[in-house]
Design a protein around this motif. Sequence first.
Motif, PDB file in Angstrom:
ATOM      1  N   GLU A 133      32.505  -0.596   1.777  1.00 20.59           N
ATOM      2  CA  GLU A 133      33.828  -0.262   2.300  1.00 20.59           C
ATOM      3  C   GLU A 133      33.724   0.300   3.715  1.00 20.59           C
ATOM      4  N   ARG A 134      32.697   1.106   3.959  1.00 24.65           N
ATOM      5  CA  ARG A 134      32.505   1.647   5.304  1.00 24.65           C
ATOM      6  C   ARG A 134      32.231   0.536   6.309  1.00 24.65           C
ATOM      7  N   LYS A 135      31.402  -0.443   5.924  1.00 21.23           N
ATOM      8  CA  LYS A 135      31.120  -1.568   6.813  1.00 21.23           C
ATOM      9  C   LYS A 135      32.390  -2.348   7.135  1.00 21.23           C
ATOM     10  N   ALA A 136      33.207  -2.583   6.102  1.00 22.64           N
ATOM     11  CA  ALA A 136      34.444  -3.332   6.313  1.00 22.64           C
ATOM     12  C   ALA A 136      35.373  -2.583   7.262  1.00 22.64           C
ATOM     13  N   THR A 137      35.444  -1.269   7.108  1.00 18.80           N
ATOM     14  CA  THR A 137      36.287  -0.460   7.992  1.00 18.80           C
ATOM     15  C   THR A 137      35.777  -0.508   9.423  1.00 18.80           C
ATOM     16  N   GLN A 138      34.460  -0.417   9.598  1.00 19.21           N
ATOM     17  CA  GLN A 138      33.879  -0.481  10.935  1.00 19.21           C
ATOM     18  C   GLN A 138      34.127  -1.837  11.584  1.00 19.21           C
TER      19      GLN A 138
END
Length: 287
Positions: free
Chosen positions: A163-168
Amino acid sequence: MAPLTPHWAQPSHGDTQEVIINEAEFTSKSLSKTTVPPFGVFAKMDFTPCTVAEGGPTYATVQMGRNKHLNLNSDLLYINHSCEPSLIFDTGNLNILAGPKGLQPGDELTFFYPSTEWSMAQPFDCGCGKPACRGRISGASDMTDAELEGVWLNGHIRELLEERKATQAATATATAGKNGDLTKPSENGVSEQSALPRDTAADQTAQALQDALDSAEKVVEASRRALLSYLQSLQHSEVYGGKTNGGALDFSGLGGVQGLPAAGSQRRGPTSRELSGEMGGDTTILV
């Protein structure tokens, strides 16, 4: 860890775990009393003594889901952190497993706290002294992908990292969009992605992608020049009697590299008739 006041009967895991209590802060530890093969089960996080914690994380809980934490209520609390741990806390299956090296009696019992914890209640500076020591330990949310590489992670930690990667990535796209059109026409008329503006370098994902693109361009250019050098050596050997596949060398597929002759402009080697003088006069051989 700091001295605790146990509210459970001790020892709770007397057959497998030796607890060494020290009065100095963060010096108590646990040692293995048993042999366990790699990835074998060292202990179970059973209910009871374990209970689901109410509220958020504390120094005495381990995370077992996105918003779910577990009170260990046993001597398992004396298992310290290490950046090169001897144990795996598989909280999704309530198992504590030996690491890839297995366990022998006397081995210190440790696990990698960010493998279960996304955001810790009490961050600390690691003193494990291992070559791969990560320094400040505050949970997986504050660690880079490189710092977490090669470490076993629980499912809820992997999901939160994705999820963090997608947000970044979404942030990088939005930031790049504000700085102008990301496409440009290529030489063959097909639109291709242009380099991101350097003012997006603060975003780690954008910077990593830009660095990868820069490296790829350098590799392509180096490969072109290496191929040019090789083909030129073949041309040279042909002039002096060597052989090439099919005769004349074709450089047409390597346009744009400085120093390449135009397709069809390279001279073949002298024929046997030229060398014998049958064509009349002196034969000049261009190299």
